[in-house]
Write a protein that holds these residues in place. Structure first.
Motif, mmCIF file in Angstrom:
data_model
loop_
_atom_site.group_PDB
_atom_site.id
_atom_site.type_symbol
_atom_site.label_atom_id
_atom_site.label_comp_id
_atom_site.label_asym_id
_atom_site.label_seq_id
_atom_site.Cartn_x
_atom_site.Cartn_y
_atom_site.Cartn_z
ATOM 1 N N LYS A 1 -1.257 1.914 -5.261
ATOM 2 C CA LYS A 1 -0.167 1.609 -6.186
ATOM 3 C C LYS A 1 -0.614 1.377 -7.624
ATOM 4 C CE LYS A 1 -0.046 -3.351 -5.118
ATOM 5 N NZ LYS A 1 0.816 -4.447 -4.635
ATOM 6 N N HIS B 1 2.952 4.078 -3.816
ATOM 7 C CA HIS B 1 2.688 2.689 -3.449
ATOM 8 C C HIS B 1 1.919 2.616 -2.131
ATOM 9 C CE1 HIS B 1 3.686 -1.578 -2.527
ATOM 10 N NE2 HIS B 1 3.760 -1.675 -3.836
ATOM 11 N N PHE B 2 2.195 3.544 -1.227
ATOM 12 C CA PHE B 2 1.533 3.574 0.078
ATOM 13 C C PHE B 2 0.048 3.881 -0.073
ATOM 14 C CE2 PHE B 2 -0.018 6.133 3.658
ATOM 15 C CZ PHE B 2 0.230 5.283 4.729
ATOM 16 N N GLY C 1 4.875 0.436 0.617
ATOM 17 C CA GLY C 1 3.517 0.821 0.981
ATOM 18 C C GLY C 1 2.894 -0.128 1.977
#
Length: 239
Positions: free
Chosen positions: A202, A198-199, A59
């Motif tokens: 998260k 996660h990007f 991310g």
């Protein structure tokens, strides 16, 4: 004194001051080929650096690529095509049936031809599939300030890593003769879900649920359209 062959600007040195084209282009030889290969694989710290960063901090690294620094990682479209090529070469070398696309029930039909093309061109197919997944990501994560094309960049990195995970499973199966390719799909989708979540955010479970839903709906949409396109072609041919 002469003029540039490209822009006709007057030349005063080794390079054109207007367009930057060198006056004398070096002949293509073994050094040129090696340099081009290095240029593809080592944009700054190399493809291995990119893989490591996408495994550890997907991310953060993809966000930095989109908003701040685009020189640290391998370019996304090249990455997904190269990753897919590695996977294709691996399964062909070990003669592994991947089950990624199965069209046995429609042999000889346009559906079969389309699915066979998908199976033989993973790089292009992944980019096209990414368009469908990006649509669902844009829908589920519409409150975030990312446009459709930035979603595609995210997916190039994520799906490229997914293909490398498939390649790792294929390599292990080829070396050990154990039937482990069935686990590749779980691992690949699991990574993609984790990396996409996660990007965005998260620490929120909802991010991973929406990431999984977007990925699966994108794949279903892509293969459904491919199937319907094949059926339509068959109908038009028969008439």
């Amino acid at each position: 004194m002469s003029n540039c062959k490209h822009c006709n600007h007057e030349l005063t040195g080794s390079y054109c001051s207007n367009c930057g084209l060198p006056i004398k282009i070096k002949r293509i030889d073994s050094h040129y080929i090696i340099h081009e290969i290095e240029h593809v694989l080592h944009f700054e710290k190399g493809i291995l650096f990119t893989i490591r960063e996408l495994l550890v901090r997907p991310g953060q690294n993809i966000r930095e690529f989109i908003t701040d620094n685009r020189n640290r990682l391998v370019k996304p479209i090249i990455f997904v095509i190269l990753s897919s090529l590695i996977y294709t070469l691996t399964i062909h070398y070990f003669h592994i049936e991947d089950g990624y696309v199965n069209s046995d029930d429609t042999k000889g039909s346009s559906v079969s031809l389309i699915f066979n093309w998908i199976q033989s061109h993973y790089g292009y197919a992944n980019i096209m599939m990414g368009i469908f997944i990006a649509f669902w990501l844009k829908l589920f994560f519409r409150k975030y300030n990312y446009n459709f094309f930035e979603m595609l960049i995210l997916l190039c990195f994520v799906m490229g890593m997914g293909m490398l995970i498939f390649a790792a499973f294929a390599l292990l199966e080829g070396l050990t003769k154990l039937n482990i390719m069935k686990g590749a799909g779980v691992a690949g989708v699991g990574y993609c879900t984790w990396a996409i979540g996660h990007f965005f955010e998260k620490m929120k479970v909802a991010s991973y649920l929406k990431a999984f839903a977007s990925y699966m709906l994108g794949m279903i949409s892509f293969f459904t359209l491919a199937f319907l396109l094949g059926l339509l072609i068959d109908v038009l041919i028969k008439h």
